[in-house]
Design an enzyme around this catalytic site. Structure first.
Site, mmCIF file in Angstrom:
data_model
loop_
_atom_site.group_PDB
_atom_site.id
_atom_site.type_symbol
_atom_site.label_atom_id
_atom_site.label_comp_id
_atom_site.label_asym_id
_atom_site.label_seq_id
_atom_site.Cartn_x
_atom_site.Cartn_y
_atom_site.Cartn_z
ATOM 1 N N SER A 1 -7.041 5.537 -0.154
ATOM 2 C CA SER A 1 -7.285 4.258 -0.812
ATOM 3 C C SER A 1 -8.760 3.893 -0.688
ATOM 4 C CB SER A 1 -6.434 3.155 -0.179
ATOM 5 O OG SER A 1 -5.055 3.466 -0.263
ATOM 6 N N ASP B 1 0.820 -1.219 0.000
ATOM 7 C CA ASP B 1 0.000 0.000 0.000
ATOM 8 C C ASP B 1 0.852 1.266 0.000
ATOM 9 O OD1 ASP B 1 -2.539 1.297 0.075
ATOM 10 O OD2 ASP B 1 -2.300 1.675 2.212
ATOM 11 N N GLN C 1 -5.043 -1.147 -7.262
ATOM 12 C CA GLN C 1 -5.699 -0.312 -6.255
ATOM 13 C C GLN C 1 -6.382 0.871 -6.938
ATOM 14 O OE1 GLN C 1 -3.728 2.703 -3.366
ATOM 15 N NE2 GLN C 1 -3.912 0.823 -2.158
#
Length: 298
Positions: free
Chosen positions: A231, A207, A281
Site C-alpha cells: 500500500s 485495508d 487506495q
C-alpha cells in the site's frame, strides 16, 4: 457472536494506545505478526491517537494516509499528534507514526460535529446474502483445498474479521478477470456501539483484500512470488454510523493500473443497503526485481 473472540480481544488491545505525553501515544503489534506491520493496523492506531485529542461529540468523517516505510512488528510505534485546528464545526488532526527514529506513516483526519443535511447515496450491488454463501468447512472444501499454498496460509490464519467472498474465481485461476470483487465482512465479536471504536475497526479492515483487486485484470495475485505489492496511500470517508459486528458488503473495483501502481476503490454497505463508508487506495504492484548477483549468491 456472543463470547468475545480471542482475535477481536487482541485487536481491541492493540487499539487501546498508551498515552505517554499530551499528544504522544504508543501502540504495539500482535505477538504473532507478519514480517512487517499490517497497514490497516497502522491506519487504525493513528486514527485512535487522533480521536483521543478530539471532543467525543465530533466523529471522524475523512482520513488520508501515506505509507512511507515498512513497520517493524517487534518494536512499538509512537504516534505524534499535531492539533492543527479546532473550528466551530470541524476539527483537524495530523498524526505521524514513528519507529527507529523515522516516520513510517502519516495521517490527516477531519472530525465533524453531527448535523443534518441533504441525503443521497449510490445503490448497493445485488449480491447473495452472507448466510447464503459458503463458510467454515464448506468454504475450505470449495476454496482452500484447491487454492495455492500461499492462499491457503492466508485464509487459514486466525484474524478478528470474518470474510465471505461472493466469488472465489480469482483465487483458483490465472485467467485475466474483471477487476471487481464483493466480500461480506464483519468483526467476529460484538465490540459495542462506541462510534469511535467502530470507526477505528472499520479503518483496520478497510485495508484487507483491497489492493488485490487491481491484479485481477492481469491474472495475478498479491500472493504470487513474482509480484511486489504494498500500500502507498489510503483514504476513507465515513458517511453514516456503522456497527462492524454486523455484516458489511465491501464492494471493490480497480479503474486503473499503470506506472507500477494500481488504484482501487471500495464502498462499504450495511445489510439494509446504507452506504456507510467509501475507500480509495493506490498501491505498488510491479514484478519483483531480481537481486544483484553478489546478493543472490550469498
Amino acid at each position: 457472536m456472543t463470547d468475545m473472540d480471542e482475535g477481536v480481544a487482541r485487536l481491541l488491545e492493540i487499539l487501546d494506545l498508551e498515552r505517554i505525553e499530551e499528544n504522544l501515544f504508543r501502540g504495539v503489534s500482535p505477538v504473532q505478526s507478519w514480517q512487517r506491520v499490517f497497514g490497516g493496523q497502522v491506519i487504525a492506531q493513528a486514527l485512535v491517537a487522533a480521536q483521543r485529542t478530539v471532543d467525543p461529540e465530533r466523529q471522524v468523517h475523512s482520513l488520508h494516509g501515506y505509507f512511507m516505510r515498512p513497520g517493524d512488528p517487534k518494536v512499538p510505534i509512537v504516534y505524534d499528534v499535531d492539533r492543527i485546528r479546532d473550528g466551530g464545526s470541524f476539527t483537524t488532526r495530523r498524526v505521524v507514526a514513528i519507529q527507529h527514529g523515522a516516520a513510517i506513516f502519516s495521517l490527516s483526519a477531519s472530525f465533524q460535529r453531527h448535523e443534518e443535511g441533504l441525503v443521497h447515496q449510490a445503490a448497493m450491488p445485488e449480491v447473495p446474502h452472507p448466510d447464503a454463501l459458503p463458510h467454515g468447512a464448506e468454504l475450505a472444501a470449495m476454496l482452500l483445498d484447491r487454492a495455492p499454498e500461499p492462499v491457503q496460509r492466508y485464509w487459514r490464519r486466525p484474524r478478528p474479521i470474518e470474510f465471505r467472498p461472493v466469488s472465489f474465481a480469482h483465487y483458483l485461476t490465472t485467467d485475466k478477470l474483471e477487476p471487481v470483487q464483493q466480500i461480506w465482512v464483519r468483526a467476529l465479536s460484538d465490540i459495542g456501539n462506541d462510534p469511535a471504536l467502530n470507526a477505528a475497526v472499520l479503518a483496520y479492515l478497510s485495508d484487507m483484500t483491497l489492493l488485490d483487486t487491481a491484479l485481477f485484470a492481469h491474472g495475478l495475485s498479491v500472493f504470487d512470488a513474482g509480484i511486489q505489492a504494498a500500500s502507498l496511500d489510503h483514504s476513507m470517508w465515513f458517511h453514516r454510523p456503522v456497527k462492524v459486528s454486523d455484516w458489511l458488503l465491501y464492494a471493490q473495483d480497480s479503474p486503473s493500473s499503470s506506472g507500477g501502481r494500481g488504484l482501487t476503490r471500495g464502498s462499504l454497505f450495511a445489510l439494509d443497503g446504507a452506504l456507510v463508508a467509501s475507500v480509495a487506495q493506490e498501491g505498488l504492484i510491479r514484478p519483483r526485481r531480481p537481486a544483484p548477483e553478489n546478493q543472490a549468491s550469498a
